[in-house]
Design an enzyme around this catalytic site. Structure first.
Site, PDB file in Angstrom:
ATOM      1  CB  THR A 195      -0.858  -0.057   1.286  1.00  0.00           C
ATOM      2  OG1 THR A 195      -1.824  -1.093   1.118  1.00  0.00           O
ATOM      3  CG2 THR A 195      -1.547   1.243   1.612  1.00  0.00           C
ATOM      4  CB  ILE A 224     -13.978  -1.544   3.901  1.00  0.00           C
ATOM      5  CG1 ILE A 224     -14.930  -1.241   2.729  1.00  0.00           C
ATOM      6  CG2 ILE A 224     -13.327  -0.262   4.412  1.00  0.00           C
ATOM      7  CD1 ILE A 224     -16.127  -0.398   3.085  1.00  0.00           C
ATOM      8  N   GLY A 225     -10.648  -2.255   4.177  1.00  0.00           N
ATOM      9  CA  GLY A 225      -9.519  -2.398   5.102  1.00  0.00           C
ATOM     10  C   GLY A 225      -9.348  -1.163   5.972  1.00  0.00           C
ATOM     11  CG  ASP A 226      -5.415  -0.429   7.370  1.00  0.00           C
ATOM     12  OD1 ASP A 226      -5.456  -1.363   6.539  1.00  0.00           O
ATOM     13  OD2 ASP A 226      -4.433   0.335   7.485  1.00  0.00           O
ATOM     14  CD  GLU A 247      -4.045  -9.517   9.669  1.00  0.00           C
ATOM     15  OE1 GLU A 247      -2.993 -10.041  10.072  1.00  0.00           O
ATOM     16  OE2 GLU A 247      -5.164  -9.739  10.160  1.00  0.00           O
ATOM     17  N   GLY A 248      -4.869  -5.059   7.357  1.00  0.00           N
ATOM     18  CA  GLY A 248      -5.924  -4.109   7.708  1.00  0.00           C
ATOM     19  C   GLY A 248      -6.798  -4.557   8.863  1.00  0.00           C
TER      20      GLY A 248
END
Ligand code: ASP
Length: 253
Positions: A195, A224-226, A247-248
């Site tokens: 990312t 949806i991740g962080d 890791e989200g």
């Protein structure tokens, strides 16, 4: 005040097993983006403009997992997300589930500047993008051959991948099968997220942060991740700016 600072990231850590050529590519791209940010800061651009500028550049290059080159969902599609925050005013904008917006971070900025909201997702976010006249491209633009290969590996191994480290066709590419790491019951092969993000304090002491991602390879659609979550993947106030990678699901917790 006086004195500025900038940090740019393309995911957490460089894998020593990554081929030299790829490590070099990563360094070159990050250096180019860093220099872009430095010149902008020297020209007195505000922190919020600098983080947007730098992250846009990273999104446009297919190397990292954001914009073009985003990780693919289990259906082989792209669902990008991004967020941006202006520290002194605590203003923020975020987007998720984008499939056609060339630069998600700029749409996040528009959510902050031009909408009454902080966070828009999926078809509503795409509608807003059309309304704002941002550059749109076909979903295929984001999908690289490399990511199609990685998705195939991830599917074969029934895993969610964080990065691009496993060489295609390699014997040793167990793609997580023997990994001791698990996320929600699924093995995680390796851990080197790609990312992108940027944090800046400008010479007036204003902090800003922005993060952009395609999320995790082989993620469920709708995940949806962080990265788009203010207070999880991105945060800025008058004291600091933060852009996370990893890791989200863990970052959110
Ligand atoms: N945090 C991102 C996510 O979980 C992944 C990454 O940092 O590469 O979507």
């Amino acid at each position: 005040m006086g004195g500025w600072a900038i940090a740019v990231h393309g995911g957490a850590g460089v894998d020593p097993n990554l081929p030299m050529e790829r490590q070099e590519q990563a360094k070159q791209l990050l250096t180019r983006c860093l220099n872009l940010g430095i010149s902008a800061l020297r020209s007195d651009l505000a922190a919020i403009d600098v983080v947007e500028l730098v992250v846009r550049e990273l999104e446009t290059d297919p190397f990292f997992n954001s914009g073009r080159g985003s990780a693919l969902t289990a259906k082989g599609t792209v669902e990008m997300e991004a967020s941006i925050m202006d520290g002194p005013k605590r203003r923020c904008g975020a987007v998720s589930g984008l499939t056609t917006v060339k630069n998600p971070v700029s749409l996040a900025r528009l959510v902050m500047d031009k909408s009454p909201h902080s966070y828009l997702a999926f078809s509503g976010a795409e509608d807003f993008a059309r309304q704002q006249g941002v550059e749109l491209v076909d979903n295929e633009y984001f999908i690289t051959e490399e990511n199609v290969g990685m998705l195939k590996l991830a599917k074969e191994a029934n895993t969610i991948l964080f990065d691009y480290r496993i060489p295609l066709g390699s014997e040793s590419c167990s793609a997580g099968v023997e990994s001791p790491l698990h996320m929600n019951g699924l093995p995680i092969s390796v851990y080197a997220p790609e990312t992108v993000g940027c944090v800046v304090v400008d010479n007036q002491g204003r902090c800003a942060a922005a993060t952009s991602t395609g999320g995790l390879m082989n993620k469920m659609t709708g995940r949806i991740g962080d990265s788009p979550l203010i207070g999880a993947g991105t945060y800025a106030c008058d004291l600091c700016g933060v852009s996370c990678t990893g890791e989200g699901e863990a970052i959110i917790r």
